[in-house]
Design an enzyme around this catalytic site. Structure first.
Site, PDB file in Angstrom:
ATOM      1  N   ARG A  57       0.870  -1.169  -0.085  1.00 17.15           N
ATOM      2  CA  ARG A  57       0.020  -0.004   0.169  1.00 17.15           C
ATOM      3  C   ARG A  57       0.901   1.254  -0.074  1.00 17.15           C
ATOM      4  NH1 ARG A  57      -3.278  -2.772  -1.817  1.00 17.15           N
ATOM      5  NH2 ARG A  57      -4.836  -3.923  -0.795  1.00 17.15           N
ATOM      6  N   GLU A  86      -2.119   7.396  -8.711  1.00 19.80           N
ATOM      7  CA  GLU A  86      -2.049   6.285  -9.707  1.00 19.80           C
ATOM      8  C   GLU A  86      -3.024   7.026 -10.906  1.00 19.80           C
ATOM      9  OE1 GLU A  86      -2.531   2.356  -8.599  1.00 19.80           O
ATOM     10  OE2 GLU A  86      -1.071   2.350  -7.543  1.00 19.80           O
ATOM     11  N   HIS A 105       0.866  -1.258 -10.838  1.00 18.98           N
ATOM     12  CA  HIS A 105       0.019  -2.083  -9.740  1.00 18.98           C
ATOM     13  C   HIS A 105      -0.806  -3.184 -10.369  1.00 18.98           C
ATOM     14  CE1 HIS A 105      -1.133  -2.786  -5.907  1.00 18.98           C
ATOM     15  NE2 HIS A 105      -2.324  -2.244  -6.245  1.00 18.98           N
ATOM     16  N   ALA A 107      -0.940  -6.522  -9.016  1.00 22.12           N
ATOM     17  CA  ALA A 107      -0.750  -7.428  -8.045  1.00 22.12           C
ATOM     18  C   ALA A 107      -2.031  -8.290  -7.970  1.00 22.12           C
ATOM     19  CB  ALA A 107      -0.432  -6.962  -6.496  1.00 22.12           C
TER      20      ALA A 107
END
Length: 146
Positions: A57, A86, A105, A107
Site C-alpha cells: 500500500r 495513480e 500496480h 498485484a
C-alpha cells in the site's frame, strides 16, 4: 517466533531489520497505526546498499522521505508497484531517480484479467490502425507531433 525460527530465520524487530536487511519488502495491510511505517527515520536506519520494495500500500511509505533518500543516495534503491497518485504524475521526481524500478500496480491481476486486458489492448491497437484513434493513450503528448 517459533515458526520463524524453525524456518531458519532469526526474528527481529523493525529497527533491527532495517539495520541488517539488504532488501526490505513491505507486505502489510494498511491501517491508521502503520501510516508511513517507512518514513525518514526508518530510511535513515537502512543500509546505504539496501533496497526498499513496496507492493503493498502506498500509505506505508512516506514518499517524500523516500524521494529524498534516493536523491541523496542514502539507500541504493526502491522497487515500487503502488503510488500515492495513480497513474503517477508525469513530472514526479520518483520516475527518474537512480536505483528505482517502478512497475504498474498489477498485484491483483488474475489470469482472466490479464487475458481481458490483452483483448482490450488489441482492440485499441486495431482502432488506432484503422482510424488513428488514440483515446486512452497514457503518453499522448509524447506521441503527437508538436
Amino acid at each position: 517466533p517459533a515458526e520463524v525460527e524453525r524456518a531458519g530465520v532469526e526474528p527481529v524487530g523493525l529497527d533491527e531489520l532495517l539495520r541488517r536487511a539488504d532488501v526490505v519488502v513491505l507486505m502489510a495491510r494498511y491501517d491508521r497505526d502503520n501510516r508511513h511505517l517507512i518514513g525518514a527515520a526508518a530510511l535513515a536506519r537502512m543500509r546505504p546498499t539496501a533496497v526498499l520494495v513496496n507492493t503493498a500500500r502506498p500509505q506505508l511509505v512516506d514518499t517524500a522521505a523516500l524521494r529524498a533518500a534516493l536523491r541523496e543516495r542514502r539507500i541504493a534503491g526502491a522497487i515500487i508497484d503502488i503510488f500515492d497518485q495513480e497513474p503517477t504524475a508525469a513530472g514526479d521526481e520518483l520516475l527518474g531517480l537512480p536505483g528505482t524500478l517502478l512497475t504498474p500496480h498489477v498485484a491483483g491481476a488474475s489470469r482472466d484479467t490479464v487475458l481481458r486486458g490483452a483483448d482490450l489492448l488489441g482492440a485499441k491497437i486495431v482502432r488506432h490502425l484503422v482510424d488513428g484513434d488514440l483515446h486512452g493513450a497514457a503518453n499522448l503528448a509524447a506521441i503527437q507531433p508538436a
